[in-house]
Design an enzyme around this catalytic site. Structure first.
Site, PDB file in Angstrom:
ATOM      1  N   CYS A 127       0.838  -1.185   0.000  1.00  0.00           N
ATOM      2  CA  CYS A 127       0.000   0.000   0.000  1.00  0.00           C
ATOM      3  C   CYS A 127       0.884   1.251   0.000  1.00  0.00           C
ATOM      4  CB  CYS A 127      -0.886  -0.036   1.246  1.00  0.00           C
ATOM      5  SG  CYS A 127      -1.366   1.563   1.859  1.00  0.00           S
ATOM      6  N   GLU A 128       0.595   2.171  -0.926  1.00  0.00           N
ATOM      7  CA  GLU A 128       1.458   3.348  -1.034  1.00  0.00           C
ATOM      8  C   GLU A 128       1.215   4.367   0.078  1.00  0.00           C
ATOM      9  OE1 GLU A 128       0.614   4.896  -4.934  1.00  0.00           O
ATOM     10  OE2 GLU A 128      -0.953   6.238  -4.187  1.00  0.00           O
ATOM     11  N   HIS A 129       0.160   4.188   0.841  1.00  0.00           N
ATOM     12  CA  HIS A 129      -0.112   5.144   1.925  1.00  0.00           C
ATOM     13  C   HIS A 129       0.535   4.741   3.241  1.00  0.00           C
ATOM     14  CE1 HIS A 129      -3.705   5.746  -0.799  1.00  0.00           C
ATOM     15  NE2 HIS A 129      -3.031   6.863  -0.857  1.00  0.00           N
ATOM     16  N   HIS A 130       0.801   3.421   3.411  1.00  0.00           N
ATOM     17  CA  HIS A 130       1.383   2.954   4.670  1.00  0.00           C
ATOM     18  C   HIS A 130       2.619   2.082   4.481  1.00  0.00           C
ATOM     19  CE1 HIS A 130      -2.906   3.765   5.658  1.00  0.00           C
ATOM     20  NE2 HIS A 130      -2.399   4.219   6.776  1.00  0.00           N
ATOM     21  N   GLN A 168      -5.136  -0.338  -4.818  1.00  0.00           N
ATOM     22  CA  GLN A 168      -5.700  -1.477  -5.557  1.00  0.00           C
ATOM     23  C   GLN A 168      -6.394  -1.049  -6.851  1.00  0.00           C
ATOM     24  OE1 GLN A 168      -7.680  -4.388  -3.092  1.00  0.00           O
ATOM     25  NE2 GLN A 168      -8.886  -5.118  -4.822  1.00  0.00           N
ATOM     26  N   HIS A 196      -5.696  -6.003   2.708  1.00  0.00           N
ATOM     27  CA  HIS A 196      -4.794  -4.880   2.973  1.00  0.00           C
ATOM     28  C   HIS A 196      -4.361  -4.955   4.431  1.00  0.00           C
ATOM     29  CE1 HIS A 196      -5.883  -2.294  -0.643  1.00  0.00           C
ATOM     30  NE2 HIS A 196      -6.589  -3.396  -0.772  1.00  0.00           N
ATOM     31  N   CYS A 198      -2.868  -2.817   6.062  1.00  0.00           N
ATOM     32  CA  CYS A 198      -3.087  -1.546   6.759  1.00  0.00           C
ATOM     33  C   CYS A 198      -4.511  -1.463   7.300  1.00  0.00           C
ATOM     34  CB  CYS A 198      -2.755  -0.354   5.872  1.00  0.00           C
ATOM     35  SG  CYS A 198      -3.612  -0.367   4.323  1.00  0.00           S
TER      36      CYS A 198
END
Ligand SMILES: [Zn+2]
Length: 239
Positions: A127-130, A168, A196, A198
């Protein structure tokens, strides 16, 4: 199913404007993507992989030290280099176009003009946010217009785009776009069913939920073709 598709489309079309008005705090844990292309800087590949590994090793060492970890400990001292190598050579290797799978098209000698489905392709992404794992199954399909590709290439396309920091929705679109270009057809379908970490291991800590995204192009926009594809998947979940 319809709902998810509409959501994905809305995200991809509409949110660049609205996103820019929000602060990082306001966006919070919402996993929003800004477009089909992975956002990258113009100078992303001026440094060599070796230089990148050395740089990430230095920075990761600083992160560990900031956390208060003792890097003179035998178990920890190799970690910054291990992480740096893993980022560049493995889990984020799909950022580099040099690693894109070469796809050769073959003439479809057996005149097979029906649907080809490759299901249950296992993938691992992040995941690019976490920067924690997203993993699951990808199901892909196409209807040949006279050309075919080796089956393993479909897995390779899924893997290449997985090995990037991702959301995703974007992963789904990138796989679909690549298949359309490689196979020279609009008639491509992609379903991704993923977990996910996260969501399950932190934040809301929901262990049982999964996220499903889909893309239907060309003939797959027609209901009977789409139903045929879903029938081949024979999944308990109703996509
Ligand atoms: Zn996340």
């Amino acid at each position: 199913m319809k709902n998810i598709e509409i959501e994905v489309n809305t995200l991809l079309r509409g949110n660049r404007i609205s996103l820019s008005k929000l602060t990082t705090e306001e966006i919070g844990d919402e996993h929003i993507s800004t477009g089909t292309e992975t956002p990258m800087t113009a100078d992303a590949f001026t440094m060599s992989d070796t230089e990148k590994i050395a740089k990430i090793e230095t920075y990761f060492k600083q992160i560990m030290e900031t956390l208060g970890l003792d890097l003179s400990d035998d178990s920890l001292k190799g970690t910054p280099q291990r992480v740096a190598k893993m980022y560049i050579q493995e889990i984020f290797s799909g950022l580099n176009p040099a690693n894109k799978p070469k796809i050769a098209l073959f003439e479809n000698k057996y005149q097979y003009n029906e649907m080809l489905v490759e299901k249950d392709i296992t993938f691992y992404s992040n995941c690019e946010h976490h920067f924690v794992p997203i993993f699951g199954k990808a199901h892909v399909a196409y209807i040949s217009t006279g050309k075919v590709i080796g089956l393993s290439k479909l897995n390779r396309i899924v893997n290449y785009y997985s090995k990037r920091p991702q959301v995703q929705e974007r992963l789904t679109m990138q796989i679909a776009k690549e298949m359309q270009e490689a196979l020279e057809t609009e008639s491509v379908a992609v379903i991704i069913d993923a977990k996910h970490l996260c969501v399950s291991s932190r934040g809301i800590k929901d262990n049982s939920s999964a996220t499903v995204t889909s893309f239907y192009g060309g003939k797959f926009k027609e209901d009977n073709t789409r139903q045929e594809f879903l029938k081949y998947l024979d999944l308990k979940t109703h996509y």
